[in-house]
Enzyme design. Structure first.
Site, PDB file in Angstrom:
ATOM      1  N   GLU A 192       7.379   2.708  -5.366  1.00  0.00           N
ATOM      2  CA  GLU A 192       6.800   4.037  -5.109  1.00  0.00           C
ATOM      3  C   GLU A 192       7.718   4.948  -4.282  1.00  0.00           C
ATOM      4  OE1 GLU A 192       2.095   3.010  -5.353  1.00  0.00           O
ATOM      5  OE2 GLU A 192       2.926   3.150  -3.360  1.00  0.00           O
ATOM      6  N   GLU A 385       1.548  -0.951 -11.520  1.00  0.00           N
ATOM      7  CA  GLU A 385       0.356  -1.273 -10.711  1.00  0.00           C
ATOM      8  C   GLU A 385      -0.840  -0.518 -11.248  1.00  0.00           C
ATOM      9  OE1 GLU A 385       0.642  -0.594  -6.460  1.00  0.00           O
ATOM     10  OE2 GLU A 385       2.706  -1.326  -6.433  1.00  0.00           O
TER      11      GLU A 385
HETATM   12  C1  BGP Z   1       0.285   0.988  -3.720  1.00  0.00           C
HETATM   13  C2  BGP Z   1       1.224  -0.018  -3.099  1.00  0.00           C
HETATM   14  C3  BGP Z   1       0.702  -1.413  -3.001  1.00  0.00           C
HETATM   15  C4  BGP Z   1      -0.774  -1.486  -2.866  1.00  0.00           C
HETATM   16  C5  BGP Z   1      -1.570  -0.536  -3.686  1.00  0.00           C
HETATM   17  C6  BGP Z   1      -3.041  -0.510  -3.396  1.00  0.00           C
HETATM   18  O1  BGP Z   1       0.482   2.249  -3.139  1.00  0.00           O
HETATM   19  O2  BGP Z   1       2.438  -0.102  -3.813  1.00  0.00           O
HETATM   20  O3  BGP Z   1       1.442  -2.114  -2.058  1.00  0.00           O
HETATM   21  O4  BGP Z   1      -1.339  -2.303  -2.010  1.00  0.00           O
HETATM   22  O5  BGP Z   1      -1.072   0.774  -3.528  1.00  0.00           O
HETATM   23  O6  BGP Z   1      -3.235   0.085  -2.145  1.00  0.00           O
HETATM   24  P1  BGP Z   1      -4.162  -0.533  -1.024  1.00  0.00           P
HETATM   25  O7  BGP Z   1      -3.703  -1.933  -0.861  1.00  0.00           O
HETATM   26  O8  BGP Z   1      -3.938   0.303   0.170  1.00  0.00           O
HETATM   27  O9  BGP Z   1      -5.558  -0.452  -1.533  1.00  0.00           O
END
Ligand code: BGP
Length: 487
Positions: A192, A385
């Protein structure tokens, strides 16, 4: 016309080292910047949502450096994947994953970032981990930097503010390419990229109150990361035949709130500044013109060295990828209702439902994002993701019933399939947090994404036992039928 997913579409799962591995002081690993993020399980939901509790500052950073009270630092324990990866990967093999995404921890390879020689124990860990993935039928998608750099680089050089960090990073990636080159199928230099702007501590490891001109420092760090990214592409192409190196952003798909041209213009700006700036540099190889105006208006001036433009131009990425959780709304109306989300707070879309954390659920937005990316760049796209963070619990029957997650995954994978039929060249899809891990933003264990449940609470207490949720069988069937049976 395509009929659906290409054969053997790369359905997979993703995690990140700092959120999963634990063992923060074992195997010769140095302290990294995520090990210093403080969390208190006693915080109420409101306190957890309050950014000031989570935001790092000089005082918290300094205190964390010597704090031995590990309970308050969830990234120090994760889910102990460092020790359990064999059992966890066995479950993922049973699930049928075709690709596994995780990140390499820089501080395991170079504990201080500027060491002369790499830490052999760290290298061996990744050789074993990635060999195990292949043994179990999974390709490897390795993120080289997912938010954590060795603390020493921040203390000694100011982290990404210094050009020296580019050199240390390139030395690190060269070790990875030489020692792990044959074990990794997809390389991602930075998770990201736009996080540097939205969450500077994670993205570029800056401590806000230590900066005189914070915005300028952020863009200077980002410039150094762009150069590091391009040099990584160069090295990969020199060292590994047919290497696939990607660029990634958190995709904040955004819609104009109304057909008022002012809202539409706002949408274009939001998309440029929050999303496309980053992929434009990595895919097209130059700073887009619209940023000149933005930098001028915001008083940003980036120091570039002669030769930087050439490095960017000559070393563009092989594929583009993004995380996709939600969409946003763009408007000039300051009173528009707000909602929260990963890294950003945005405007609410009245047509969408939200998760328990206020993230707006928008499966069609995934198809839109894929089409937009492919139209713009015409190179393969990877959904790195996607997933639903939710409260799960073990029922009296000993099972974890998560119909909401099945509904979320089904709706998104349906749209992913539509995008494939639209003609988008989608390389793969790695469901986020395939096994429950510590959440990144709120740092709580109770925000779970996995199809595999992990018995640990927000204090890191529990048996650590793994348990298949209902969504496990659903995703297993989805993969077995190559995305044809989504019922
Ligand atoms: C993204 C990141 C991850 C992640 C995901 C979900 O921004 O790359 O590392 O965890 O978001 O976010 P969260 O865990 O804060 O719910």
């Amino acid at each position: 016309m395509r009929k659906g997913f290409p054969d053997n579409f790369l359905f997979g799962g993703a995690i990140a080292a700092s959120q999963a591995d634990g063992a923060f002081d074992q195997g010769g690993k140095g302290m990294d910047t995520q090990d210093l993020r403080y969390f208190d399980a006693a915080w109420t939901k409101e306190e957890r949502a309050d950014k000031k509790n989570k935001r790092i500052n000089h005082e918290k950073f300094q205190k964390a450096l010597n704090d031995k009270d590990h309970e308050h630092y969830p990234f120090r324990w994760g889910i102990d994947f460092y020790h359990t990866y064999k059992e966890d990967l066995a479950l993922m093999e049973e699930l049928g994953l075709r690709v596994f995404r995780t990140s390499i921890n820089w501080a395991r390879i170079f504990p201080n970032g500027d060491d002369e020689e790499p830490n052999e124990e760290g290298i061996q860990f990744y050789i074993d981990l990635f060999t195990e993935c292949h043994k179990r039928g999974m390709k490897v998608f390795a993120t080289i930097l997912h938010y954590n750099i060795p603390v020493n680089l921040v203390l000694k050089y100011g982290g990404w503010k210094s050009r020296k960090t580019i050199d240390f990073y390139v030395k690190y990636v060269e070790v990875l390419f030489r020692r792990l080159g044959t074990l990794v199928d997809f390389w991602l230099p930075f998770n990201e990229f736009n996080a540097g702007r939205f969450n500077p501590y994670n993205g570029v490891c800056l401590v806000p109150d230590e900066e005189e001109d914070f915005d300028n420092a952020v863009f200077q760090c980002l410039h150094h990361q762009f150069i590091a990214n391009a040099l990584t592409v160069k090295k990969a192409h020199e060292i590994i035949p047919n290497a696939m190196v990607g660029g990634m952003i958190a995709r904040f798909t955004t819609y104009p709130a109304t057909c008022n041209p002012e809202d539409v213009m706002q949408m274009i700006h939001d998309d440029q500044y929050s999303n496309f700036f980053y992929t434009d540099v990595m895919v097209r190889g130059y700073y887009p013109e619209y940023m000149d105006r933005y930098f001028e208006q915001c008083g940003i001036s980036i120091k570039k060295e002669p030769g930087d433009d050439k490095i960017l131009a000559e070393n563009t990425v092989d594929f583009v990828s993004f995380s996709y959780y939600m969409s946003l709304v763009s408007t000039v109306d300051q009173d528009w209702e707000k909602t929260s989300g990963n890294l950003v707070t945005g405007n609410k879309n009245p047509y969408l439902k939200s998760s328990d954390w206020g993230w707006q659920i928008d499966p069609i937005g995934l198809r839109i994002s894929l089409n937009q990316m492919y139209d713009r760049y015409h190179i393969p796209v990877f959904v790195a993701e996607n997933g639903l963070g939710a409260y799960d619990s073990v029922s009296e029957d000993g099972q974890v019933h998560d119909p909401y997650r099945i509904e979320y995954m089904k709706a998104h994978i349906e749209q992913l399939k539509e995008a494939c039929i639209d003609g988008v060249d989608v390389l793969g899809y790695t469901a986020w947090g395939i096994i429950d891990i510590v959440s990144c933003g709120p740092m709580e264990m109770s925000k779970r994404y996995g199809v595999i449940y992990v018995d640990l609470d927000d204090r890191g207490c529990g048996t650590g036992q793994r348990r298949k949720k209902d969504s496990f069988a659903w995703y297993q069937k989805c993969i077995r039928t190559n995305g044809e049976d989504l019922a």
